[in-house]
Motif scaffolding. Structure first.
Motif: not given
Length: 158
Positions: A45-50, A114-121
């Motif tokens: 998720s972090l790589s996706n967000s960045i 926000l992107h990371y948190q939402l993907l992680s959920l």
């Protein structure tokens, strides 16, 4: 008649925000499509967000720059000589960098978090996480960028 006067008074700000919104819309959809595509190959998720944020900037910055130039190119030409005023161009570039440095930092941090948190959920599709994070971050960004361009006096008061 009042609307015309109001528009003329704030025309530079209206055009500036129009350019931000147009370039932002292209970046918004590019980011949503890319994040969905990226999620098919990686669950990080972090790589996706960045990486999505980087792609959005690759779309946003050239479009905004071009639109800003189109709307403002006459401001940089001396009416008497017809030559470009490079000092005015440099001054405005510095002002733009100052205004964008603050607002883009706030946008980038809020968007990635926000992107990371939402993907992680994991309960909504990746493209939806990108869109939701972008919308929230854009609201914050628009407030900050408008305050910033006012603070650096990018546009002369009429």
């Amino acid at each position: 008649m009042r609307i015309g006067k109001l528009y003329n008074k704030y025309k530079d700000y209206v055009l500036f925000n129009k350019n931000i919104l147009i370039s932002g819309i292209f970046a918004f959809f590019a980011g949503a499509i890319f994040t969905q595509f990226f999620s098919e190959f990686s669950s990080d998720s972090l790589s996706n967000s960045i990486v999505t944020l980087i792609l959005e900037y690759c779309v946003y910055i050239p479009i905004f720059s071009y639109l800003f130039y189109l709307d403002n190119k006459s401001r940089y030409v001396d009416k008497e000589t017809g030559k470009k005023n490079y000092n005015e161009i440099r001054t405005d570039i510095k002002k733009l960098i100052a205004a964008f440095a603050i607002s883009e930092t706030i946008y980038s941090v809020s968007k990635v978090v926000l992107h990371y948190q939402l993907l992680s959920l994991g309960f909504i599709e990746p493209y939806q996480t990108s869109m939701i994070a972008s919308i929230i971050a854009w609201i914050i960004f628009l407030l900050v960028i408008n305050l910033s361009i006012k603070a650096v006096h990018l546009f002369k008061s009429k």
